[in-house]
Scaffold this active site. Structure first.
Site, PDB file in Angstrom:
ATOM      1  N   LYS A  22     -39.217  55.065  73.298  1.00 35.45           N
ATOM      2  CA  LYS A  22     -38.637  56.261  74.005  1.00 35.45           C
ATOM      3  C   LYS A  22     -37.670  55.707  74.686  1.00 35.45           C
ATOM      4  CE  LYS A  22     -40.645  57.459  78.061  1.00 35.45           C
ATOM      5  NZ  LYS A  22     -39.800  57.726  79.022  1.00 35.45           N
ATOM      6  N   ASN A  23     -37.541  54.746  75.488  1.00 42.78           N
ATOM      7  CA  ASN A  23     -36.776  54.263  76.505  1.00 42.78           C
ATOM      8  C   ASN A  23     -35.710  53.667  75.981  1.00 42.78           C
ATOM      9  OD1 ASN A  23     -38.071  55.413  78.353  1.00 42.78           O
ATOM     10  ND2 ASN A  23     -38.832  53.639  79.306  1.00 42.78           N
ATOM     11  N   ARG A  93     -35.378  63.238  84.012  1.00 40.02           N
ATOM     12  CA  ARG A  93     -34.378  62.388  84.857  1.00 40.02           C
ATOM     13  C   ARG A  93     -33.473  61.622  83.957  1.00 40.02           C
ATOM     14  NH1 ARG A  93     -34.851  60.792  88.860  1.00 40.02           N
ATOM     15  NH2 ARG A  93     -33.869  59.090  88.612  1.00 40.02           N
ATOM     16  N   CYS A 117     -39.380  62.483  91.704  1.00 36.51           N
ATOM     17  CA  CYS A 117     -40.014  62.145  90.513  1.00 36.51           C
ATOM     18  C   CYS A 117     -41.375  61.996  91.305  1.00 36.51           C
ATOM     19  CB  CYS A 117     -39.430  61.235  89.883  1.00 36.51           C
ATOM     20  SG  CYS A 117     -40.565  60.514  88.460  1.00 36.51           S
ATOM     21  N   ARG A 122     -36.057  57.731  93.259  1.00 35.07           N
ATOM     22  CA  ARG A 122     -35.372  57.541  92.094  1.00 35.07           C
ATOM     23  C   ARG A 122     -33.984  58.302  91.872  1.00 35.07           C
ATOM     24  NH1 ARG A 122     -38.943  58.051  86.623  1.00 35.07           N
ATOM     25  NH2 ARG A 122     -37.431  56.911  85.829  1.00 35.07           N
ATOM     26  N   ASP A 307     -43.863  49.676  84.059  1.00 37.22           N
ATOM     27  CA  ASP A 307     -44.511  50.716  83.103  1.00 37.22           C
ATOM     28  C   ASP A 307     -45.867  50.154  82.474  1.00 37.22           C
ATOM     29  OD1 ASP A 307     -41.234  51.812  81.719  1.00 37.22           O
ATOM     30  OD2 ASP A 307     -42.337  52.086  83.804  1.00 37.22           O
ATOM     31  N   ILE A 329     -40.892  47.751  92.089  1.00 36.01           N
ATOM     32  CA  ILE A 329     -39.847  48.510  91.443  1.00 36.01           C
ATOM     33  C   ILE A 329     -39.805  49.825  91.994  1.00 36.01           C
ATOM     34  CG2 ILE A 329     -38.928  49.326  89.198  1.00 36.01           C
ATOM     35  CD1 ILE A 329     -38.885  46.243  89.407  1.00 36.01           C
ATOM     36  N   ARG A 399     -45.221  63.057  77.016  1.00 36.47           N
ATOM     37  CA  ARG A 399     -43.841  62.624  77.210  1.00 36.47           C
ATOM     38  C   ARG A 399     -43.366  61.344  76.560  1.00 36.47           C
ATOM     39  NH1 ARG A 399     -41.637  63.710  82.871  1.00 36.47           N
ATOM     40  NH2 ARG A 399     -39.803  63.002  81.755  1.00 36.47           N
TER      41      ARG A 399
HETATM   42  C1  EPZ Z   1     -36.041  53.172  83.417  1.00 37.06           C
HETATM   43  O1  EPZ Z   1     -36.001  54.062  84.476  1.00 37.06           O
HETATM   44  C2  EPZ Z   1     -37.206  53.672  82.737  1.00 37.06           C
HETATM   45  N1  EPZ Z   1     -36.800  54.973  82.000  1.00 37.06           N
HETATM   46  C3  EPZ Z   1     -38.581  53.805  83.478  1.00 37.06           C
HETATM   47  O2  EPZ Z   1     -39.495  53.985  82.215  1.00 37.06           O
HETATM   48  C4  EPZ Z   1     -38.757  52.290  83.955  1.00 37.06           C
HETATM   49  O3  EPZ Z   1     -40.081  52.418  84.814  1.00 37.06           O
HETATM   50  C5  EPZ Z   1     -37.649  51.897  84.845  1.00 37.06           C
HETATM   51  O4  EPZ Z   1     -36.522  51.821  84.029  1.00 37.06           O
HETATM   52  C6  EPZ Z   1     -38.024  50.486  85.357  1.00 37.06           C
HETATM   53  O5  EPZ Z   1     -38.105  49.443  84.373  1.00 37.06           O
HETATM   54  C7  EPZ Z   1     -35.889  55.050  80.952  1.00 37.06           C
HETATM   55  O6  EPZ Z   1     -35.511  53.643  80.534  1.00 37.06           O
HETATM   56  C8  EPZ Z   1     -35.628  56.407  80.279  1.00 37.06           C
HETATM   57  P1  EPZ Z   1     -34.129  51.882  87.324  1.00 37.06           P
HETATM   58  P2  EPZ Z   1     -34.709  53.992  85.541  1.00 37.06           P
HETATM   59  O7  EPZ Z   1     -32.979  52.340  87.517  1.00 37.06           O
HETATM   60  O8  EPZ Z   1     -33.649  53.493  84.902  1.00 37.06           O
HETATM   61  C9  EPZ Z   1     -33.859  52.507  92.022  1.00 37.06           C
HETATM   62  C10 EPZ Z   1     -41.412  55.434  81.574  1.00 37.06           C
HETATM   63  O9  EPZ Z   1     -42.577  55.208  82.101  1.00 37.06           O
HETATM   64  N2  EPZ Z   1     -32.575  53.089  91.803  1.00 37.06           N
HETATM   65  O10 EPZ Z   1     -34.280  50.701  86.704  1.00 37.06           O
HETATM   66  O11 EPZ Z   1     -34.615  55.286  86.081  1.00 37.06           O
HETATM   67  C11 EPZ Z   1     -34.946  53.523  91.649  1.00 37.06           C
HETATM   68  O12 EPZ Z   1     -35.423  54.086  92.263  1.00 37.06           O
HETATM   69  C12 EPZ Z   1     -40.283  55.335  82.502  1.00 37.06           C
HETATM   70  O13 EPZ Z   1     -41.006  55.494  80.516  1.00 37.06           O
HETATM   71  C13 EPZ Z   1     -32.100  53.351  92.953  1.00 37.06           C
HETATM   72  O14 EPZ Z   1     -32.311  53.182  94.054  1.00 37.06           O
HETATM   73  O15 EPZ Z   1     -35.195  53.091  86.511  1.00 37.06           O
HETATM   74  C14 EPZ Z   1     -36.120  52.219  91.289  1.00 37.06           C
HETATM   75  O16 EPZ Z   1     -36.755  51.973  92.555  1.00 37.06           O
HETATM   76  C15 EPZ Z   1     -40.789  55.577  84.100  1.00 37.06           C
HETATM   77  N3  EPZ Z   1     -30.579  53.840  92.579  1.00 37.06           N
HETATM   78  C16 EPZ Z   1     -35.351  50.956  90.779  1.00 37.06           C
HETATM   79  O17 EPZ Z   1     -33.960  51.158  91.342  1.00 37.06           O
HETATM   80  C17 EPZ Z   1     -30.205  54.234  91.208  1.00 37.06           C
HETATM   81  O18 EPZ Z   1     -29.015  54.621  90.896  1.00 37.06           O
HETATM   82  C18 EPZ Z   1     -35.295  50.797  89.343  1.00 37.06           C
HETATM   83  O19 EPZ Z   1     -35.032  51.821  88.745  1.00 37.06           O
HETATM   84  C19 EPZ Z   1     -30.902  53.748  90.362  1.00 37.06           C
HETATM   85  C20 EPZ Z   1     -32.234  53.266  90.677  1.00 37.06           C
END
Ligand code: EPZ
Length: 420
Positions: A22-23, A93, A117, A122, A307, A329, A399
């Site tokens: 999915k991702n 998101r 979320c 996030r 995840d 994370i 989802r």
């Molecule tokens: C991706 O989300 C995945 N989703 C998530 O999978 C996964 O948990 C996550 O990466 C971490 O591996 C998709 O790929 C669609 P991040 P993403 O940006 O990109 C902070 C699932 O279960 N952050 O790597 O949104 C954030 O809050 C989902 O399939 C900022 O502060 O995660 C988090 O604490 C859930 N500012 C950390 O960084 C930003 O602009 C990592 O988030 C972006 C992120």
């Protein structure tokens, strides 16, 4: 709302096929906006988040031909309305993934800010800072991001303060049509980033270093159509592997990529589980004796995937000793803990650590899913619990898991879906 009814106590046995990731499918669909030519994508999982992304692409004017369970053909076309409305973004998101391609190709985008979320705030501040470094002007008004780049984007060095998966993907897609070279520093190394770079390269982009912390992109004039098969879903494969371990079974997880799961496999082996790659795309997972508690910390890839944290925690309730599970994370990714406790698990939360005491005989209960991976954790606990477990709100699971109850039942689990 649907729910799962699970009668625990069956060891999972047999072979199960992994779906596409999915991702990886989500950024791949967004990448189709970068060309007016058709892009053919194979192994797209038919899950809710994908349907939401398809709805968003169609809303913008892209043509999406969905062959049911075969390939998906997306034609971005020349006249798209680069707007991602709140009604769509609030349900997913990952819609922010259209930001980069829209600004990159149409020089403007109006994307709703994603709301909060369940697992954390996030924000997407890092995505927006990155686009500004490429020359876009970003305004936030009335809950929307207005991004404009009237003269097109200009290649630059974009350094992320913290590693972000979709942030890396957004900037990668924005940079492929920017003028000059872009260097992304502190880039995410997830396999899904590598898969996106592979698709973009097939479309004519010039990218080096995907999968490492530094990605170099030489901007090109335009991208063309391509055909691509999405990588296997490592989180689904990892969830099924943990299912074999927690039930004391023997399962071949087929169609997966074992090297995408090295961190999980290392923990399973330390816990006393037999894990063996019996083919380049098959992981055989067998539980032959008692489980040992093993501490775990979630980290960016190639570390242990956040995840899979909830699923791993369910497993540790069955292990001898104390396991400390640390979530580094996200700030609120322990919502499965009170639900597991209702199933007699012994888990104490201390900040970003959960202390899991085991082994504990779990007892079936009526529980509620709160987010995608927490629901997987409750299903896994239900598979091993004594008696019947009812998991409400399985729309969370729908989802990101394709026919999970069919896959588990195919391995012998007594699980059925009920419409509430
Ligand atoms: C991706 O989300 C995945 N989703 C998530 O999978 C996964 O948990 C996550 O990466 C971490 O591996 C998709 O790929 C669609 P991040 P993403 O940006 O990109 C902070 C699932 O279960 N952050 O790597 O949104 C954030 O809050 C989902 O399939 C900022 O502060 O995660 C988090 O604490 C859930 N500012 C950390 O960084 C930003 O602009 C990592 O988030 C972006 C992120």
């Amino acid at each position: 709302m649907d729910r799962f009814v699970i009668d625990g106590g069956v060891a999972l046995r047999g072979r199960v096929e992994t779906s596409g990731a999915k991702n990886s499918a989500l950024p791949a669909l967004a990448a189709c906006l970068l060309t007016e030519d058709p892009v053919i994508l194979h192994r797209i999982p038919r899950v809710k988040d994908i349907r939401t992304m398809i709805e968003l692409l169609r809303h913008m004017g892209a043509a999406v031909e969905d062959s049911g369970n075969g390939p998906l053909t997306v034609t971005g076309g020349a006249n798209l309305e680069p707007v991602a409305p709140y009604e769509v973004v609030k349900t997913m998101r990952a819609s922010s993934l259209v930001l980069g391609p829209l600004v990159g190709r149409f020089r403007r985008a109006r994307v709703s800010l994603p709301g909060g979320c369940a697992i954390g705030a996030r924000p997407i501040d890092l995505h927006m800072r990155g686009l500004e470094q490429l020359g876009a002007r970003i305004e936030q008004t009335h809950g929307y991001i207005e991004a404009t780049a009237p003269n097109g984007l200009l290649g630059a060095t974009v350094r992320f303060d913290r590693i972000t998966v979709t942030g890396t993907e957004d900037i990668l897609m924005a940079a492929v049509l920017a003028r000059g070279e872009t260097v992304i520093q502190n880039a995410a190394r997830e396999p899904e980033v590598v898969d996106l770079a592979a698709l973009l390269t097939k479309m004519g982009a010039s990218i080096e270093g995907a999968g490492t912390p530094v990605i170099r992109i030489q901007g090109v004039e335009r991208l063309h159509g391509a055909e691509h098969t999405i990588i296997a879903d490592r989180i689904e494969a990892g969830t099924l592997a943990i299912g074999a371990a927690i039930t004391g079974g023997d399962v071949e997880v087929a169609g997966c990529v074992p090297e995408h799961l090295t961190a999980l496999c290392a923990k399973l082996r330390l816990a006393g589980v037999d894990v063996e790659a019996t083919a380049p795309d098959v992981l055989r997972v067998r539980r032959t004796g008692p489980l040992r508690s093993v501490d775990m910390v979630t980290e960016e890839h190639p570390g242990f995937a956040t995840d899979l944290q909830a699923q791993y925690m369910a497993l540790m309730t069955q292990a001898e000793g104390i396991a400390i599970v640390s979530e580094r994370i996200f700030e609120n990714r322990f919502m499965h803990v009170p639900e597991l406790a209702r199933m007699s698990a012994s888990i104490r939360i201390d900040g970003n650590q959960a202390i899991v005491a085991g082994p504990r005989r779990l007892t079936g209960a009526h529980v509620m899913a709160s987010d995608l991976r927490a629901s997987a954790s409750l299903v896994l606990a239900g598979l091993v619990a004594e008696g019947q477990t009812i998991v409400d709100r399985v729309y969370h699971m729908d989802r990101g898991y394709e026919n999970i109850e069919g896959k588990l039942a195919g391995l012998g689990a007594r699980i059925r879906r009920e419409r509430e």
